[in-house]
Design an enzyme around this catalytic site. Structure first.
Site, mmCIF file in Angstrom:
data_model
loop_
_atom_site.group_PDB
_atom_site.id
_atom_site.type_symbol
_atom_site.label_atom_id
_atom_site.label_comp_id
_atom_site.label_asym_id
_atom_site.label_seq_id
_atom_site.Cartn_x
_atom_site.Cartn_y
_atom_site.Cartn_z
ATOM 1 C CE LYS A 1 18.418 45.244 22.413
ATOM 2 N NZ LYS A 1 17.752 46.217 21.518
ATOM 3 C CB CYS B 1 19.223 44.873 18.262
ATOM 4 S SG CYS B 1 19.333 46.332 17.182
ATOM 5 C CD GLU C 1 15.403 44.798 18.685
ATOM 6 O OE1 GLU C 1 15.587 45.059 19.880
ATOM 7 O OE2 GLU C 1 16.063 45.330 17.767
#
Length: 262
Positions: A114, A148, A44
């Site tokens: 995200k 994540c 990431e």
């Protein structure tokens, strides 16, 4: 056999040092490419490091142009698929934590923003969250990814499994403080969705906070096929995707679901 060779890039990203991070990533990608992976997977926010604050807009890549050029160039030059981890980009005055996926010809096949900003670090205040899942095909394999903190929202990943995804990627910057959560959640998402799960994490430090590293590849039975330690490294692993069809036939949780009741 339906074998796929994954190349994992676990790097120690320097906060705000974009030029240095790009040089490091170039070297690590060329290093792992020597083992002839089918898919290279990055962590990431590898361009800026995981950060929030007003300095971010000056560091984020405008429209993702530079990041797309780099990823496309690497994929085409090395003739490899790349799941480009995620990068911070600026678009129309907004900041996104975005994943780019490229095929062996250097063609962009999918993007993902995200969805869930990590609110304890105020990520949700500085980044615009994504509104769409993404699925993509690499060498005939149906794949998906999230980023994540997204791993803590199982509905997102279950949606991918219900649509036939066999291989799921999760680039991350996950702290050492919650290493046990990292490993358990990766294994749980693999087991409950009967898919291969590939979590590629950062290492080193974000300020004073050590990152966990321990990138790992988990099979649909929850068995760890590859796990790194807490240091920067590249490594490859070969997985057999026929395991997915086998477990889904033997323990058909998707058939046995009762979505009308819950």
């Amino acid at each position: 056999m339906k074998e796929v060779r994954l190349g994992i890039v676990q790097s120690a990203i320097q906060i705000g040092q974009v030029k240095e991070n790009l040089q490091m990533m170039d070297a690590m990608i060329h290093q792992v490419a020597q083992d002839a992976p089918d898919i290279i997977v990055l962590p990431e926010t590898w361009n800026t490091g995981f950060m929030t604050g007003h300095d971010l807009i000056a560091l984020a890549d405008p429209n993702g142009s530079q990041m797309q050029e780099l990823l496309s160039g690497w994929a085409k030059k090395l003739h490899v698929n790349i799941v480009g981890g995620s990068v911070d980009i600026e678009e129309h005055g907004k900041i996104y934590n975005r994943t780019y996926v490229y095929n062996r010809e250097g063609e962009l096949v999918s993007t993902y923003d995200k969805m869930h900003g990590f609110s304890p670090a105020k990520e949700d205040l500085y980044f615009t969250g994504g509104t769409q899942v993404h699925h993509f095909t690499l060498d005939g394999i149906l794949c998906s990814s999230a980023t994540c903190y997204d791993i803590r929202f199982p509905e997102l990943i279950r949606k991918a499994a219900l649509e036939g995804v066999e291989l799921f990627f999760l680039p991350a910057q996950w702290p050492l403080l919650r290493l046990s959560h990292w490993k358990i959640l990766n294994q749980a998402r693999a087991i409950e969705n009967q898919m291969f799960f590939c979590g590629v994490n950062g290492c080193g430090r974000i300020g004073k906070l050590p990152m966990a590293g321990h990138s790992l590849v988990v099979d649909p039975w929850g068995e760890i096929q590859l796990e790194l330690d807490e240091t920067a490294a590249v490594q490859t692993v070969t997985i057999d995707l026929e395991v997915v069809a086998d477990i889904r036939a033997k323990i058909n949780v998707f058939r046995d679901r009762k979505p009308t009741l819950y």
